[in-house]
Scaffold this motif. Sequence first.
Motif, PDB file in Angstrom:
ATOM      1  N   THR A   1      18.644   2.434  44.078  1.00 55.07           N
ATOM      2  CA  THR A   1      17.377   2.162  44.990  1.00 55.07           C
ATOM      3  C   THR A   1      15.945   2.490  44.696  1.00 55.07           C
ATOM      4  O   THR A   1      15.255   1.266  44.794  1.00 55.07           O
ATOM      5  N   SER A   2      16.057   2.882  43.657  1.00 57.79           N
ATOM      6  CA  SER A   2      15.129   2.863  42.964  1.00 57.79           C
ATOM      7  C   SER A   2      14.151   2.078  41.575  1.00 57.79           C
ATOM      8  O   SER A   2      14.930   2.129  41.244  1.00 57.79           O
TER       9      SER A   2
ATOM     10  N   ALA B   1      10.460  14.535  47.612  1.00 58.18           N
ATOM     11  CA  ALA B   1      11.055  13.152  48.002  1.00 58.18           C
ATOM     12  C   ALA B   1      11.169  12.211  46.832  1.00 58.18           C
ATOM     13  O   ALA B   1      11.000  11.946  45.451  1.00 58.18           O
ATOM     14  N   VAL B   2      12.623  11.792  47.108  1.00 60.66           N
ATOM     15  CA  VAL B   2      13.525  10.791  46.324  1.00 60.66           C
ATOM     16  C   VAL B   2      13.827   9.875  46.750  1.00 60.66           C
ATOM     17  O   VAL B   2      14.593   9.862  48.286  1.00 60.66           O
ATOM     18  N   ALA B   3      13.900   8.399  46.450  1.00 62.44           N
ATOM     19  CA  ALA B   3      14.803   6.923  46.913  1.00 62.44           C
ATOM     20  C   ALA B   3      16.609   7.305  47.337  1.00 62.44           C
ATOM     21  O   ALA B   3      16.880   8.103  46.274  1.00 62.44           O
TER      22      ALA B   3
ATOM     23  N   GLU C   1      18.477   2.428  36.177  1.00 62.04           N
ATOM     24  CA  GLU C   1      19.158   1.777  35.178  1.00 62.04           C
ATOM     25  C   GLU C   1      19.783   0.628  34.843  1.00 62.04           C
ATOM     26  O   GLU C   1      19.739   0.328  34.210  1.00 62.04           O
ATOM     27  N   VAL C   2      20.205   1.024  36.346  1.00 60.13           N
ATOM     28  CA  VAL C   2      20.765  -1.185  36.165  1.00 60.13           C
ATOM     29  C   VAL C   2      20.463  -2.242  36.995  1.00 60.13           C
ATOM     30  O   VAL C   2      20.049  -3.117  36.717  1.00 60.13           O
ATOM     31  N   ASN C   3      19.802  -1.222  38.472  1.00 57.64           N
ATOM     32  CA  ASN C   3      18.837  -3.144  38.503  1.00 57.64           C
ATOM     33  C   ASN C   3      17.646  -3.244  38.405  1.00 57.64           C
ATOM     34  O   ASN C   3      17.399  -4.480  38.588  1.00 57.64           O
ATOM     35  N   HIS C   4      17.421  -2.242  37.904  1.00 55.57           N
ATOM     36  CA  HIS C   4      15.893  -2.438  38.048  1.00 55.57           C
ATOM     37  C   HIS C   4      15.180  -2.533  36.714  1.00 55.57           C
ATOM     38  O   HIS C   4      15.071  -2.913  35.651  1.00 55.57           O
ATOM     39  N   GLY C   5      14.663  -0.451  35.962  1.00 58.47           N
ATOM     40  CA  GLY C   5      14.445   0.171  35.182  1.00 58.47           C
ATOM     41  C   GLY C   5      13.013  -0.400  34.360  1.00 58.47           C
ATOM     42  O   GLY C   5      12.977  -0.124  33.153  1.00 58.47           O
TER      43      GLY C   5
END
Length: 259
Positions: free
Chosen positions: A82-83, A76-78, A87-91
Amino acid sequence: MVAKFSVGPSSYGDLRRVRQFVASARMALQVLSVMVDFNNWQKARGATGKLSVNEGMRSRARQSWFWANRFVLGIAVAPPFTSRHDEVNHGNAVDFGITMPDGSNRALTTAEFAMLHAIVESRGGTWTGANFGEPWHHEMATRAERLAPYPNAADLYHGVAAKPSKSTIKKPTVPAVITSPGGMLMLFKAKYYYLVGEFTVQKFTAKADAVPYSQATKRATKVTSDRMNRIIRQTAERRQSTFGSIDADLQKLIDDRNL
């Protein structure tokens, strides 16, 4: 260029020996402090293996590959980007595992996961994997820190913190409580030394063995025999109610003190 802050190497799968990262210096300190606390708890109870990060920030190429091969891999993977590992949006997402002495990786036990979730929450993170069946998945910087991270968390995690000099381990003039990564170090009548954690109490007879646990400032206080007995009983009750058993070291203390 994406900012990356190290939380140590992984021992998991194809990421073995690959350094893992989160997106801010504060989050890195939070994660490393979680691992210091957990590993001290492991050591105090005589358990094998140290907490490590299986995976932190995930590159966009890796996310895309996982998504394209999700059915073949049976995972199961986002959807890409979106995960919270992105590395760009969240991390700010980290998946935790246990690195064994031989370098292999294992999953945490039920008791270890329970302790991990509590430590993460105290350090400003959240077990968000509860929402999708992943006890290893946590997200940092998602709540107020009840405990500020250790400023030297990286050194503590890697075990390179300076050992106390002889002058720092002389017999104290008064009993003291020392806040430490492993809990609270209590000096009782300058004879016995008790490392008190949430679920464990470890006894030392030599200060040279006890003091290396302390990394913070001393404050003078008196630790009476009655107070020590109360602390041991309360710790035993917390451990019994949480895990259904008492570890051997704690049971020996109870027996020795006729509690």
